[in-house]
Design a protein around this motif. Structure first.
Motif, PDB file in Angstrom:
ATOM      1  N   ARG A  59      36.220 120.601  74.901  1.00  0.00           N
ATOM      2  CA  ARG A  59      34.951 120.294  75.393  1.00  0.00           C
ATOM      3  C   ARG A  59      34.921 120.993  76.878  1.00  0.00           C
ATOM      4  NH1 ARG A  59      31.927 118.138  72.395  1.00  0.00           N
ATOM      5  NH2 ARG A  59      30.009 117.470  73.664  1.00  0.00           N
ATOM      6  N   PHE A  60      35.395 122.259  77.113  1.00  0.00           N
ATOM      7  CA  PHE A  60      35.830 122.719  78.277  1.00  0.00           C
ATOM      8  C   PHE A  60      35.005 123.956  78.686  1.00  0.00           C
ATOM      9  CE2 PHE A  60      39.025 123.429  81.898  1.00  0.00           C
ATOM     10  CZ  PHE A  60      38.931 122.228  82.359  1.00  0.00           C
ATOM     11  N   ILE A  61      34.172 124.016  79.773  1.00  0.00           N
ATOM     12  CA  ILE A  61      33.620 125.406  80.033  1.00  0.00           C
ATOM     13  C   ILE A  61      34.309 125.643  81.448  1.00  0.00           C
ATOM     14  CG2 ILE A  61      31.801 126.435  80.988  1.00  0.00           C
ATOM     15  CD1 ILE A  61      30.124 125.889  78.465  1.00  0.00           C
ATOM     16  N   LEU A  62      34.817 127.075  81.551  1.00  0.00           N
ATOM     17  CA  LEU A  62      35.070 127.557  82.793  1.00  0.00           C
ATOM     18  C   LEU A  62      34.170 128.434  83.235  1.00  0.00           C
ATOM     19  CD1 LEU A  62      38.606 127.741  81.664  1.00  0.00           C
ATOM     20  CD2 LEU A  62      37.893 126.045  83.234  1.00  0.00           C
ATOM     21  N   SER A  75      30.293 121.108  76.189  1.00  0.00           N
ATOM     22  CA  SER A  75      30.114 121.780  74.949  1.00  0.00           C
ATOM     23  C   SER A  75      29.315 122.865  75.080  1.00  0.00           C
ATOM     24  CB  SER A  75      29.897 121.146  73.726  1.00  0.00           C
ATOM     25  OG  SER A  75      29.447 121.930  72.701  1.00  0.00           O
ATOM     26  N   LEU A  76      29.709 124.088  74.430  1.00  0.00           N
ATOM     27  CA  LEU A  76      28.542 125.176  74.689  1.00  0.00           C
ATOM     28  C   LEU A  76      27.426 125.205  73.971  1.00  0.00           C
ATOM     29  CD1 LEU A  76      28.649 128.212  75.274  1.00  0.00           C
ATOM     30  CD2 LEU A  76      29.416 128.803  72.875  1.00  0.00           C
ATOM     31  N   LEU A 136      37.008 132.515  70.272  1.00  0.00           N
ATOM     32  CA  LEU A 136      35.835 132.406  69.360  1.00  0.00           C
ATOM     33  C   LEU A 136      36.268 131.683  68.079  1.00  0.00           C
ATOM     34  CD1 LEU A 136      33.394 134.225  68.699  1.00  0.00           C
ATOM     35  CD2 LEU A 136      34.866 135.817  67.285  1.00  0.00           C
ATOM     36  N   HIS A 137      37.475 131.417  67.678  1.00  0.00           N
ATOM     37  CA  HIS A 137      37.963 130.940  66.674  1.00  0.00           C
ATOM     38  C   HIS A 137      37.665 129.181  66.618  1.00  0.00           C
ATOM     39  CE1 HIS A 137      41.609 130.958  68.743  1.00  0.00           C
ATOM     40  NE2 HIS A 137      41.778 129.810  68.443  1.00  0.00           N
ATOM     41  N   HIS A 138      37.242 128.850  67.793  1.00  0.00           N
ATOM     42  CA  HIS A 138      36.854 127.350  68.267  1.00  0.00           C
ATOM     43  C   HIS A 138      35.532 127.134  68.195  1.00  0.00           C
ATOM     44  CE1 HIS A 138      40.951 126.276  68.779  1.00  0.00           C
ATOM     45  NE2 HIS A 138      41.297 127.155  69.830  1.00  0.00           N
ATOM     46  N   LEU A 139      34.780 128.295  67.848  1.00  0.00           N
ATOM     47  CA  LEU A 139      33.465 128.259  67.757  1.00  0.00           C
ATOM     48  C   LEU A 139      32.863 127.879  66.169  1.00  0.00           C
ATOM     49  CD1 LEU A 139      32.189 130.707  70.444  1.00  0.00           C
ATOM     50  CD2 LEU A 139      32.607 128.280  70.709  1.00  0.00           C
ATOM     51  N   ARG A 140      33.778 127.397  65.465  1.00  0.00           N
ATOM     52  CA  ARG A 140      33.362 127.279  64.126  1.00  0.00           C
ATOM     53  C   ARG A 140      32.376 126.170  64.078  1.00  0.00           C
ATOM     54  NH1 ARG A 140      37.372 129.476  60.651  1.00  0.00           N
ATOM     55  NH2 ARG A 140      39.144 130.209  61.810  1.00  0.00           N
ATOM     56  N   THR A 141      31.777 126.270  62.908  1.00  0.00           N
ATOM     57  CA  THR A 141      30.912 125.130  62.451  1.00  0.00           C
ATOM     58  C   THR A 141      31.637 123.907  62.369  1.00  0.00           C
ATOM     59  OG1 THR A 141      31.171 125.575  60.085  1.00  0.00           O
ATOM     60  CG2 THR A 141      29.526 126.683  61.279  1.00  0.00           C
ATOM     61  N   LYS A 153      23.721 132.520  70.879  1.00  0.00           N
ATOM     62  CA  LYS A 153      24.091 131.327  72.100  1.00  0.00           C
ATOM     63  C   LYS A 153      24.818 132.163  72.966  1.00  0.00           C
ATOM     64  CE  LYS A 153      24.119 127.785  74.195  1.00  0.00           C
ATOM     65  NZ  LYS A 153      22.880 126.857  74.289  1.00  0.00           N
ATOM     66  N   LEU A 154      25.745 133.139  72.897  1.00  0.00           N
ATOM     67  CA  LEU A 154      26.443 133.702  73.870  1.00  0.00           C
ATOM     68  C   LEU A 154      25.768 134.733  74.456  1.00  0.00           C
ATOM     69  CD1 LEU A 154      29.892 134.171  71.778  1.00  0.00           C
ATOM     70  CD2 LEU A 154      29.523 132.626  73.952  1.00  0.00           C
ATOM     71  N   LEU A 155      24.894 135.506  73.748  1.00  0.00           N
ATOM     72  CA  LEU A 155      24.094 136.522  74.413  1.00  0.00           C
ATOM     73  C   LEU A 155      22.709 135.895  75.276  1.00  0.00           C
ATOM     74  CD1 LEU A 155      24.139 139.067  71.338  1.00  0.00           C
ATOM     75  CD2 LEU A 155      24.871 139.380  73.691  1.00  0.00           C
ATOM     76  N   SER A 156      22.653 134.522  74.907  1.00  0.00           N
ATOM     77  CA  SER A 156      21.671 133.665  75.679  1.00  0.00           C
ATOM     78  C   SER A 156      22.283 133.697  77.191  1.00  0.00           C
ATOM     79  CB  SER A 156      21.157 132.589  75.092  1.00  0.00           C
ATOM     80  OG  SER A 156      21.956 131.754  75.198  1.00  0.00           O
TER      81      SER A 156
END
Ligand SMILES: [Zn+2]
Ligand SMILES: [Zn+2]
Ligand SMILES: [Zn+2]
Ligand SMILES: [Zn+2]
Lengths: 82, 179
Positions: free
Chosen positions: A70-73, B28-29, B57-62, B90-93
């Motif tokens: 849960r890390f954002i840089l 969290s994103l 990217l592979h950590h942004l799984r459901t 989400k990323l493009l926002s």
């Protein structure tokens, strides 16, 4: 009295472990970060835009293992003017 | 090493970048409330120019397993899916250009946690590129290993490319020509 002291000791030990774990995580993140930054030169072309260099973007987010730690840089870049 | 020392060290080691300042956040994103709080605190309005998603990217799984099996308690063999539409929206926002730097599965992923994480297989990545190429709302360009624009006519190049490399770089932008 003695119990109070034990309690305090226990709390301090817990706190110590907690901080140690936190530090380990930070060190790990630092490694990931510096690795990623080293790799930036390999993907330089991804940052090319048609705009003039001084108009070029200055800021970007870098996302690392977000769901895991849960890390954002966030990285703020100011490009040197060439 | 206290937190600010940690930040200092990061800055001094970021030699590739000039005049860099770094902030670290835990968030969290997909937590909009926390994310907005960070943006407010940092005085960020509008989008960033770049969002670099580095080996992540592979950590942004459901959080749902897509394997056809009975999931074990430890989810050792589980694999969560990827909701491309949701993740790229989400990323493009967050930024005008989303740069993805992503390894291809070889011997696994050290930071795999349960079904989450786990580097993408070639098949999974192909699915991502299929999705991106079929949607005219994205403008996609490969950077590594070769520079070319991805669309329906160039999708055929991806499969053989995936076989040859173990890491990829591409970026995604909103397509301004079409809607
Ligand atoms: Zn006692
Ligand atoms: Zn210690
Ligand atoms: Zn499963
Ligand atoms: Zn990973």
């Amino acid at each position: 009295m003695c119990d109070e002291k034990d309690d305090l000791n226990k709390k301090l030990t817990e706190k110590h472990l907690e901080l140690e774990e936190k530090m380990e995580n930070l060190e790990e993140s630092l490694k990931i970060w510096t690795d990623a930054i080293t790799e930036l030169s390999e993907i330089e072309d991804a940052f090319k835009t048609s705009e003039k260099p001084e108009m070029r973007a200055r800021r970007f987010w870098m996302l690392e293992r977000i769901l895991l730690n849960r890390f954002i840089l966030r990285l703020n870049i100011t490009q040197a003017k060439s | 090493m206290c937190f600010s020392q940690f930040e200092l060290e990061l800055e001094s080691r970021s030699k590739f970048l000039t005049d860099t300042s770094i902030r670290l956040y835990t968030c969290s994103l997909f937590d909009d409330v926390a994310l907005n709080r960070i943006r407010e605190k940092e005085g960020i309005s509008g989008k960033f120019n770049f969002v670099l998603v580095s080996k992540t990217l592979h950590h942004l799984r459901t959080d749902e397993c897509v394997e056809e099996h009975e999931c074990q308690e430890d989810e050792e063999c589980c694999k969560y899916g990827l909701n491309e539409e949701y993740v790229f929206a989400k990323l493009l926002s967050l930024g005008e250009r989303v740069i993805i730097y992503e390894p291809i599965k070889t011997d696994g992923d050290l930071d795999k946690t349960r079904g989450r994480g786990g580097n993408f297989t070639k098949k999974e990545l192909l699915q991502v590129f299929k999705y991106l190429s079929e949607n005219e709302k994205y403008k996609v360009r490969f950077i590594r290993p070769q520079i070319f624009d991805l669309d329906k006519t160039t999708l055929y190049r991806v499969e053989s490319m995936l076989r040859q490399v173990d890491i990829l770089c591409f970026y995604v932008e909103k397509n301004s020509n079409k809607s």
